[in-house]
Design a protein around this motif. Structure first.
Motif, mmCIF file in Angstrom:
data_model
loop_
_atom_site.group_PDB
_atom_site.id
_atom_site.type_symbol
_atom_site.label_atom_id
_atom_site.label_comp_id
_atom_site.label_asym_id
_atom_site.label_seq_id
_atom_site.Cartn_x
_atom_site.Cartn_y
_atom_site.Cartn_z
ATOM 1 N N GLU A 118 38.086 -3.409 -28.563
ATOM 2 C CA GLU A 118 37.588 -4.116 -29.754
ATOM 3 C C GLU A 118 37.449 -5.603 -29.502
ATOM 4 O OE1 GLU A 118 40.129 -3.343 -33.061
ATOM 5 O OE2 GLU A 118 39.914 -1.159 -32.876
ATOM 6 N N ASN B 253 36.144 -9.008 -28.187
ATOM 7 C CA ASN B 253 34.787 -9.487 -28.025
ATOM 8 C C ASN B 253 34.636 -10.338 -26.756
ATOM 9 O OD1 ASN B 253 32.347 -10.760 -28.291
ATOM 10 N ND2 ASN B 253 32.554 -11.032 -30.505
ATOM 11 N N LYS C 145 32.234 -12.166 -25.881
ATOM 12 C CA LYS C 145 31.666 -13.503 -26.137
ATOM 13 C C LYS C 145 32.765 -14.546 -26.261
ATOM 14 C CE LYS C 145 27.590 -11.964 -28.657
ATOM 15 N NZ LYS C 145 27.274 -11.545 -30.035
#
Lengths: 229, 229
Positions: free
Chosen positions: A105, A107, A109
């Motif tokens: 989960e 991220n 980025k």
DNA sequence: ACAAAAGTGTTACGGTTACACCCATGC
DNA sequence: GCATGGGTGTAACCGTAACACTTTTGT
């Protein structure tokens, strides 16, 4: 001895987080490249300072949200570190928390944004200040908790195979476990529920998926959860 | 996010000590009647504030010396408590330490001086702030440590009988233990040395005295110290 | 002689560990 | 048909728990 609070010394209080994740093979921690002085450019735990109007747990939640984008993270206090010169810039006391997140989960980025990286606990770089000790204490605590509380599931996706679960515990303890004994014990604890679905990723035959069953666990909570090998 | 340390909030940091003693029957904690506001006159843990030039452990040692007159006390950090309004007078974060002392060596004069008193953990009064939670966490931690480390001896005199030792562990765990099983296990651990002296206080026959043998324990330290019933 | 605590071993039980073969499927 | 990981049960072992009687000595 009479205390007048106002005459006592005040200090900066920080929170540092040991964020654990599991990629299917290794237990990992999330580290960032520090972007300010002192020790700019070195690897570090994620952290921040406690604010006036929040408690330490709240600060930890805030920091975790900032660096991972996630809410509702399982978290526990590790200890407070207070050596006088632990931070060369200024007297700072720091309370460490460990956190368990589902690495899926998380991220990617954000990893770029913060120059963050996942490192296996077996190959983590040397860290700033006393952060290595914090990590080491957190691992010890995690091993203890994993043996006595059903927290492993926090590191997995909702559905997982027995093999995933076993690999996770092997990674936490740094120790191989016999396949049959592991399954027997997990089933005896009655805390997972077998689903009518198979995961076909890892083999031709496919392997059944399970999920953590909090209800069943609560019913059994008369008996202790102990998972050791 | 750039940190300028100087803009961050500073707070008061306190240390509170859960001082354990053993009187031969009950596990006890040392409490004092607080002699300043707020909550003056209420029962409290002993505590004090962290100073600029010391770490938390040092502060705990200083506080223990002040209230008990003792040096070289076994001590371990419990946790840090940080609820925003835990102390109504002013924002204060407190780190709790538990300490193990030999109640015999403790000076009664100091108890008078500080309006201090030993209370059985089973009958302790309600305490100020979050001190009850601190005590409860400390007991949990102590029980865990007593099962996995040879720290019980810190609560006894140098020489003790098997019965003393057994009563101690019974008090820590709140549970009766079979006499023969207890002795068998202690002997198997090989951490005590039988002396050629008897304690005649408790019976006509008298019972042999023992002492903790750190050397023997270190030799055995390949195997784990585990003491559970 | 009796009361009061000290000291001492053995057996039954239960949980943990060690271990090897067949199954289902995709290529 | 074969290669790959999935799935399954039993027997030996070891540590834990239960249990009762004799010894010593002061009064």
């Amino acid at each position: 001895m009479i205390h007048l609070y106002s005459t006592e010394d005040k200090v900066l209080l920080a929170v540092d987080c040991i964020i654990f994740g599991f990629d299917g093979e290794d237990l990992k921690i999330l580290l960032i490249k520090r972007d300010f002085e002192p020790e700019k450019g070195k690897w570090s735990l994620v952290g921040g300072f406690l604010k006036k109007d929040e408690n330490l747990e709240h600060a930890a939640v805030r920091i975790l949200k900032h660096y991972t984008g996630l809410d509702n993270i399982y978290m526990e206090q590790v200890a407070t570190f207070s050596e006088v010169n632990r931070d060369p810039a200024e007297r700072t006391i720091s309370t460490a928390y460990y956190a368990l997140i589902n690495i899926q989960e998380h991220n990617d980025k954000l990893n770029k944004q913060f120059s963050a990286n996942w490192f296996s606990i077996l190959e983590a770089p040397s860290l700033i200040f006393d952060h290595n000790i914090m990590v080491s204490n957190a691992i010890t605590l995690l091993r203890d908790r994993a043996s006595t509380k059903p927290i492993g599931f926090e590191l997995l996706s909702e559905k997982f195979t027995m093999r995933h679960l076993q690999k996770l515990y092997e990674a936490i303890w740094g120790q191989k476990i016999d396949k049959r004994n592991f399954i027997n014990k997990i089933n005896a604890l009655g805390i997972v529920e077998k689903l009518n679905e198979k995961d076909k990723e890892s083999s031709r035959k496919g392997s059944f998926l399970y999920q953590f069953n909090a209800a069943t666990f609560d019913q059994n909570s008369g008996k202790q959860f102990i998972l050791k090998f």
